[in-house]
Design a protein around this motif. Sequence first.
Motif, PDB file in Angstrom:
ATOM      1  N   UNK A   1       0.838  -1.205   0.000  1.00 48.47           N
ATOM      2  CA  UNK A   1       0.000   0.000   0.000  1.00 48.47           C
ATOM      3  C   UNK A   1       0.868   1.248   0.000  1.00 48.47           C
ATOM      4  N   UNK A   2       0.380   2.277  -0.684  1.00 53.06           N
ATOM      5  CA  UNK A   2       1.026   3.589  -0.714  1.00 53.06           C
ATOM      6  C   UNK A   2      -0.042   4.629  -0.436  1.00 53.06           C
ATOM      7  N   UNK A   3       0.284   5.637   0.385  1.00 55.87           N
ATOM      8  CA  UNK A   3      -0.656   6.710   0.706  1.00 55.87           C
ATOM      9  C   UNK A   3      -1.215   7.324  -0.570  1.00 55.87           C
ATOM     10  N   UNK A  54       6.159   6.424  -8.125  1.00 52.94           N
ATOM     11  CA  UNK A  54       7.119   5.333  -8.194  1.00 52.94           C
ATOM     12  C   UNK A  54       7.480   4.742  -6.849  1.00 52.94           C
ATOM     13  N   UNK A  55       6.696   5.082  -5.784  1.00 47.42           N
ATOM     14  CA  UNK A  55       7.026   4.574  -4.452  1.00 47.42           C
ATOM     15  C   UNK A  55       6.772   3.071  -4.343  1.00 47.42           C
ATOM     16  N   UNK A  56       5.699   2.595  -4.989  1.00 51.95           N
ATOM     17  CA  UNK A  56       5.419   1.163  -4.964  1.00 51.95           C
ATOM     18  C   UNK A  56       6.563   0.364  -5.558  1.00 51.95           C
ATOM     19  N   UNK A  57       7.129   0.866  -6.658  1.00 51.58           N
ATOM     20  CA  UNK A  57       8.267   0.197  -7.284  1.00 51.58           C
ATOM     21  C   UNK A  57       9.475   0.206  -6.350  1.00 51.58           C
ATOM     22  N   UNK A  58       9.689   1.337  -5.666  1.00 53.81           N
ATOM     23  CA  UNK A  58      10.827   1.444  -4.746  1.00 53.81           C
ATOM     24  C   UNK A  58      10.683   0.474  -3.570  1.00 53.81           C
ATOM     25  N   UNK A  96      -1.248 -12.630  -4.456  1.00 56.27           N
ATOM     26  CA  UNK A  96      -2.555 -12.556  -5.101  1.00 56.27           C
ATOM     27  C   UNK A  96      -2.831 -11.083  -5.367  1.00 56.27           C
ATOM     28  N   UNK A  97      -2.772 -10.675  -6.625  1.00 56.94           N
ATOM     29  CA  UNK A  97      -2.945  -9.272  -6.975  1.00 56.94           C
ATOM     30  C   UNK A  97      -4.399  -8.990  -7.298  1.00 56.94           C
ATOM     31  N   UNK A  98      -4.903  -7.925  -6.744  1.00 57.11           N
ATOM     32  CA  UNK A  98      -6.228  -7.438  -7.122  1.00 57.11           C
ATOM     33  C   UNK A  98      -6.257  -7.258  -8.634  1.00 57.11           C
ATOM     34  N   UNK A  99      -7.380  -7.615  -9.248  1.00 57.69           N
ATOM     35  CA  UNK A  99      -7.456  -7.560 -10.715  1.00 57.69           C
ATOM     36  C   UNK A  99      -7.167  -6.179 -11.274  1.00 57.69           C
ATOM     37  N   UNK A 100      -7.335  -5.147 -10.457  1.00 54.17           N
ATOM     38  CA  UNK A 100      -7.027  -3.789 -10.903  1.00 54.17           C
ATOM     39  C   UNK A 100      -5.532  -3.481 -10.774  1.00 54.17           C
ATOM     40  N   UNK A 101      -4.804  -4.363 -10.078  1.00 60.30           N
ATOM     41  CA  UNK A 101      -3.387  -4.103  -9.814  1.00 60.30           C
ATOM     42  C   UNK A 101      -2.453  -5.002 -10.609  1.00 60.30           C
ATOM     43  N   UNK A 102      -3.004  -5.885 -11.428  1.00 66.88           N
ATOM     44  CA  UNK A 102      -2.138  -6.819 -12.162  1.00 66.88           C
ATOM     45  C   UNK A 102      -1.184  -6.087 -13.110  1.00 66.88           C
ATOM     46  N   UNK A 146     -10.480 -14.344  -3.687  1.00 65.08           N
ATOM     47  CA  UNK A 146     -11.380 -14.163  -4.823  1.00 65.08           C
ATOM     48  C   UNK A 146     -11.105 -12.823  -5.503  1.00 65.08           C
ATOM     49  N   UNK A 147     -11.535 -12.736  -6.760  1.00 67.08           N
ATOM     50  CA  UNK A 147     -11.384 -11.508  -7.556  1.00 67.08           C
ATOM     51  C   UNK A 147      -9.933 -11.029  -7.580  1.00 67.08           C
ATOM     52  N   UNK A 148      -9.017 -11.972  -7.633  1.00 69.71           N
ATOM     53  CA  UNK A 148      -7.598 -11.627  -7.679  1.00 69.71           C
ATOM     54  C   UNK A 148      -6.855 -12.685  -8.487  1.00 69.71           C
ATOM     55  N   UNK A 149      -5.633 -12.363  -8.861  1.00 67.19           N
ATOM     56  CA  UNK A 149      -4.838 -13.241  -9.719  1.00 67.19           C
ATOM     57  C   UNK A 149      -3.522 -13.587  -9.033  1.00 67.19           C
ATOM     58  N   UNK A 150      -3.216 -14.866  -8.963  1.00 62.37           N
ATOM     59  CA  UNK A 150      -1.941 -15.289  -8.392  1.00 62.37           C
ATOM     60  C   UNK A 150      -0.825 -14.947  -9.375  1.00 62.37           C
ATOM     61  N   UNK A 151       0.215 -14.266  -8.871  1.00 64.65           N
ATOM     62  CA  UNK A 151       1.320 -13.842  -9.721  1.00 64.65           C
ATOM     63  C   UNK A 151       2.648 -14.228  -9.087  1.00 64.65           C
ATOM     64  N   UNK A 152       3.624 -14.430  -9.947  1.00 62.17           N
ATOM     65  CA  UNK A 152       4.937 -14.926  -9.510  1.00 62.17           C
ATOM     66  C   UNK A 152       6.030 -14.023 -10.045  1.00 62.17           C
ATOM     67  N   UNK A 153       7.037 -13.785  -9.212  1.00 65.59           N
ATOM     68  CA  UNK A 153       8.190 -12.982  -9.645  1.00 65.59           C
ATOM     69  C   UNK A 153       9.470 -13.700  -9.234  1.00 65.59           C
ATOM     70  N   UNK A 154      10.410 -13.799 -10.167  1.00 63.76           N
ATOM     71  CA  UNK A 154      11.723 -14.381  -9.881  1.00 63.76           C
ATOM     72  C   UNK A 154      12.668 -13.254  -9.463  1.00 63.76           C
TER      73      UNK A 154
END
Length: 299
Positions: free
Chosen positions: A47-49, A56-60, A81-87, A114-122
């Motif tokens: 989360x970011x305010x 770019x704070x989320x990326x940092x 599990x990313x919210x579908x709006x955050x994928x 629910x209403x989210x997508x499982x995502x993977x990052x290496x």
Amino acid sequence: MERDYIAKVLFNPVTKSIIMIQDKKVIGGVSFRPFLEQKFAEIVFLAVSSKSQNKGLGRTILAHLKTYCRSELQIFDLLTYADNKATGFFQKQGFSNRIRIDPKRWKGYIKDYELSTLMHCVIYPKVDYLKLNETIEQQKQNLYHLIQVISNRQIFYSGLCFSEEVKEIPFDKIPGIDKEFATQIKNQYSLQLKPSLKELVDYLKNHPSIWPFLQPVDPHFAPDYDKVVKNPIDLSIIEKKVENLEYFDQIHFIEDIELMCRNCFLYNNKETVFYQSGQAILIAFRKKVKSMKKAKKLL
């Protein structure tokens, strides 16, 4: 999510958090659960305010998380599990909905949402995620340098100069044009032009006055021909040039036909049947070319 559930997860001893503070206020953070034996970590909250978003704070924050997992925990896989709006955001940070780790490592360890997508990052061991922008910029510079080494795009050639003496420059003589490339271009033009030129050759072959021009002049009948005519040519030579793709524009073809007729005018008197045949061929040829251009068979 209910506040009680969020508080329960955040204050669970298993959960770790990285927070970002500005002016003694928390403006963003990420909570995650490392599974050391399974060698992966699950991002639970990011989360970011609202006042600090789109900076770019989320990326940092994720860059610090990746660095911590790699350096302190020896973990190289992140799941969330990313919210579908955050994928879209997570995809930009290296996450994918293609899960590339064995399901036995994570199934039953993380909760399904629910209403989210499982995502993977290496997480790559040799990437400095805290200096990712600088690394990408350095890669761009290295790539640009490599292109300069193997390319001639940075070489500039002087412009073409035309004058009364130089009215035409062969395509393969233009500075900077590779000879092999020039040959390919010529062949391409020649192939496109060949049907139209062949039509003109066939038209002339069927003309009643073409008979003196079908073959080279016989030296037995004109022993001094080569002394008068310095550039002999006939329809058989022109036809071979068409078949061999030696004409990459119509201009040189037209010039050869007119040269054939001019040679006839140069060697023969006006009263001769040869001279008159040359006139008939030249008139018929020019008329045929004009009609083909009108029909857009010749451009």
